[in-house]
Design an enzyme around this catalytic site. Structure first.
Site, PDB file in Angstrom:
ATOM      1  CE1 TYR A  38      -3.480   2.769   0.697  1.00  0.00           C
ATOM      2  CE2 TYR A  38      -1.942   3.489   2.402  1.00  0.00           C
ATOM      3  CZ  TYR A  38      -3.043   3.734   1.600  1.00  0.00           C
ATOM      4  OH  TYR A  38      -3.713   4.923   1.698  1.00  0.00           O
ATOM      5  NE  ARG A  58     -17.595  25.065  53.359  1.00  0.00           N
ATOM      6  CZ  ARG A  58     -18.774  24.462  53.125  1.00  0.00           C
ATOM      7  NH1 ARG A  58     -18.881  23.155  53.271  1.00  0.00           N
ATOM      8  NH2 ARG A  58     -19.831  25.160  52.759  1.00  0.00           N
TER       9      ARG A  58
END
EC number: 4.3.1.24
Length: 717
Positions: free
Chosen positions: A109, A355
């Site tokens: 390929y 907090r």
């Protein structure tokens, strides 16, 4: 190294393939991935910074780090790249294999076939095929107007070049070593090919942008580059400046595909982004701690037991870092005294932005850290197709070009960045709001006349804008995949698009952290001013009380002398900035509370109050008149002393672990307390900090804040 037997592709004969013992023990790589997460995030960031500052990056294919990519991406930097000579043989072997296999008539390929959905086509002209590959992939748009820029930033191009070379060095791609040396020469001479900003889906790799690097290497006439001084160069000029004497390359079979079929542009930019994101995460932890200091917060929120019971390591570390900053903080000692006064009239807990900051930041740090490891694996991966396995004499057709780790990691990182920005915005909004900031002035105004000083009001509006855009960018990219290339690339990662959007996000986060940091420094200075003004008011009230309330008309001791202690308690309790712009105003709380003290003493004076000589009520007018005559002048003098640096009470920040960051912003960058009385705008000061942040200058003072941290929470006693 151990060896395992592998069958050659033709069957029958077996060959020995070298495999590390670690691979045999951990075949799925989960163990290695887990091992990489050991230790603290902060230590990892420190190591990243150390790698960023090394003068040379030695490339061998498998040890490239995020910090090194960030270093090389710096345009005009002095860091050089060196290729490991030990990689030459492997690279040559795969290149030779391609040529030999083609000569033998092997069908591979991209070597003898067409590309993608048209791979059914065949050709024996491998060189022409590579030339055509680069030509048709040069499909990007740059534009030529000043209003729009469709060119990938040079920094991202440099990162892509480095990462691609690192991949190709591993010897599975079929490309000559000389081409890798040419790319390295371009990097070392600060010459960057011009790549289009858009046009890749990062599967099959970053085909379109990488084709422009190949175009420069082959001398395509449309190729351009940017030189070391920002000048535009042709391919010929780029080669000359880089000292590449070989001339343009005629690509051999597979070499064009090797150059373009990889994830380097997406992973390179992701590396740059993650370097910044990791630093910003640590900065967010430290800023949250300083936020607690200037807000007179309660450090209990960092207690290790709370976080150990939640189990999440990011949260535990974030809390431990904040705990370390706040441990022994002078602000926390003062805040404790303040909280002990009238405790039932104050909130028992701080708001969520303070907090729960460890719980909020912890998961974001875990996400960023996980993404960092994922991208670090990607930049050391072989991610083209086909892969040339010389040991088994075969080309393997697969899909490592699929950049899903990039797209997913960047989407997750962007979401984490947005969450960090949201926290900063919430904290900043509390900081500038006098309903929530425990006594700081509205908008952090520092002038004596708040009617002509609106402080950080514009900055808060800008922060809302930044935060909104950041939340929008948090939307995922990877859910918008389109089928491409005749439905061959029907799923694709969108890795570079996600990296680009995350780069935008981290840039906006830096705008936010810059604004927040300058705001915190303003708050630090206002706390310093507050202390000096309060002490001035206390001294003045004490002096006036002694002068007016101690004795009666005939010099005898007067019952009102017992008011002084309670008058001073009023000064301690009253928030300075609620009255100090006009301290003797009858509509402001100070004078009202002081009068109430004298009235209360008068009401408890019994029968002696009926006697004009011993009446405490009779002293109210004289006390207030004397205070009005003295206090405004003393307050003005205290402001003047603060302004010229002669304030008697020193700045508490100097006794805190957060001081290096404050010192950097104020002393090294030269920013000042912002007031409406000065010409300097907030944006001018923000620019100084933002520029320094972008240049990496904030890293050292940030790390100095944590240099004493031992990597563990304070033991529970």
């Amino acid at each position: 190294m151990d060896q395992i037997e592998a069958m050659l592709c033709g069957g029958g004969e077996k060959t020995k393939v070298a495999v590390t013992t670690k691979t045999l023990a951990d075949p799925l790589n989960w163990g290695l991935a887990a091992d990489q997460m050991k230790g603290s995030h902060l230590d990892e960031v420190k190591k990243m910074v150390e790698e960023y500052r090394r003068p040379v990056v030695n490339l061998g294919g498998e040890t490239l780090t995020i910090g090194q990519v960030a270093a090389i991406s710096t345009v005009g930097g002095s860091v050089k790249v060196e290729l490991a000579e030990t990689s030459r043989a492997g690279v040559k072997a795969s290149s030779d294999w391609v040529m030999e296999s083609m000569n033998k008539g092997t069908d591979s390929y991209g070597v003898t076939t067409g590309f993608g959905a048209t791979s059914h086509r065949r050709t024996k002209n491998g060189t022409a095929l590579q030339t055509e590959l680069i030509r048709f992939l040069n499909a990007g748009i740059f534009g030529n107007t000043k209003e729009t820029c469709h060119t990938l930033p040079q920094s991202a191009t440099r990162a892509a070049m480095l990462v691609r070379v690192n991949t190709l060095l591993q010897g599975y791609s079929g490309i000559r070593f000389e081409i890798l040396e040419a790319i390295t020469s371009l990097l070392n001479h600060n010459i960057s090919p011009s790549l289009p900003l858009r046009g890749t889906i990062t599967a099959s790799g970053d085909l379109v942008p990488l084709s422009y690097i190949a175009g420069l290497l082959t001398g395509r006439p449309n190729s351009k580059a940017t030189g070391p001084d920002g000048e535009s160069l042709t391919a010929k000029e780029a080669f000359e400046k880089a000292g590449i004497s070989t001339g343009f390359f005629d690509l051999q079979p597979k070499e064009g595909l090797a150059l373009v079929n990889g994830t380097a542009v997406g992973s390179g930019m992701a590396s740059m982004v993650l370097f910044e994101a990791n630093v910003q995460a640590v900065l967010a932890e430290v800023l949250s701690a300083i936020f607690a200091e200037v807000m007179s917060g309660k450090p209990e929120f960092t207690d290790h037991l709370t976080h150990r019971l939640k189990h999440h390591p990011g949260q535990i570390e974030a809390a431990a870092i904040m705990e370390h900053i706040l441990d022994g903080s002078s602000y926390m000692k003062l805040a404790q005294k303040v909280h002990e006064m009238d405790p039932l009239q104050k909130p028992k807990q701080d708001r969520y932005a303070l907090r729960t900051s460890p719980q909020w930041l912890g998961p974001q740090i875990e996400v960023i850290r996980q993404a960092t490891k994922s991208i670090e694996r990607e930049i050391n991966s072989v991610n083209d197709n086909p892969l040339i396995d010389v040991s088994r004499n075969k080309a393997i057709h697969g899909g490592n070009f699929q950049g899903t780790p990039i797209g997913v990691s960047m989407d997750n990182t962007r979401l984490a960045i947005a969450a960090i920005g949201k926290l900063m915005f919430a904290q900043f909004s509390e900081l500038v709001n006098d309903f929530y900031n425990n006594g700081l002035p509205s908008n952090l105004t520092a002038s004596s006349n708040p009617s002509l000083d609106y402080g950080f009001k514009g900055a808060e509006i800008a922060m809302a804008s930044y935060c909104s855009e950041l939340q929008y960018l948090a939307n995922p990219v990877t859910s918008h995949v389109q089928s491409a290339e005749q439905h061959n690339q029907d799923v694709n990662s969108l890795g570079l698009i996600s990296s680009r959007k995350t780069s935008e996000a981290v840039d906006i986060l830096k705008l936010m952290s810059t604004t927040f940091l300058v705001g915190i420094c303003q708050a630090v200075d206002l706390r310093h001013l507050e202390e000096n003004l309060r002490q001035t008011v206390k001294n003045t009230v004490s002096q006036v009380a002694k002068k007016v309330l101690t004795t009666g008309i005939n010099g005898e001791l007067h019952p009102s002398r017992f008011c002084e202690k309670d008058l001073l308690k009023v000064v301690d309790r009253e928030q300075v900035f609620t009255y100090v712009d006009d301290p003797c105003s009858a509509t402001y709380p100070l004078m009202q509370r002081l009068r109430q003290v004298i009235v209360d003493h008068a009401l408890s004076n019994g029968e002696t109050e009926k006697n004009a000589v011993t009446s405490i009520f009779q002293k109210i007018g004289a006390f207030e008149e004397e205070l009005k005559a003295v206090l405004p002048k003393e307050v003005e003098a205290a402001r003047a002393a603060y302004g010229n640096g002669t304030a008697p009470i020193p700045n508490r920040i100097k006794e805190c672990r957060s001081y290096p960051l404050y010192r950097f912003v104020r002393e090294e960058l030269g920013t000042k307390l912002l007031t409406g009385e000065k010409v300097v705008s907030p944006g001018e000061e923000f620019d100084k900090v933002f520029t320094a942040m972008c240049e990496g200058k904030l890293i050292d003072p940030l790390m100095d804040c944590l240099k004493e941290w031992n990597g563990a929470p304070i033991p529970i006693c």
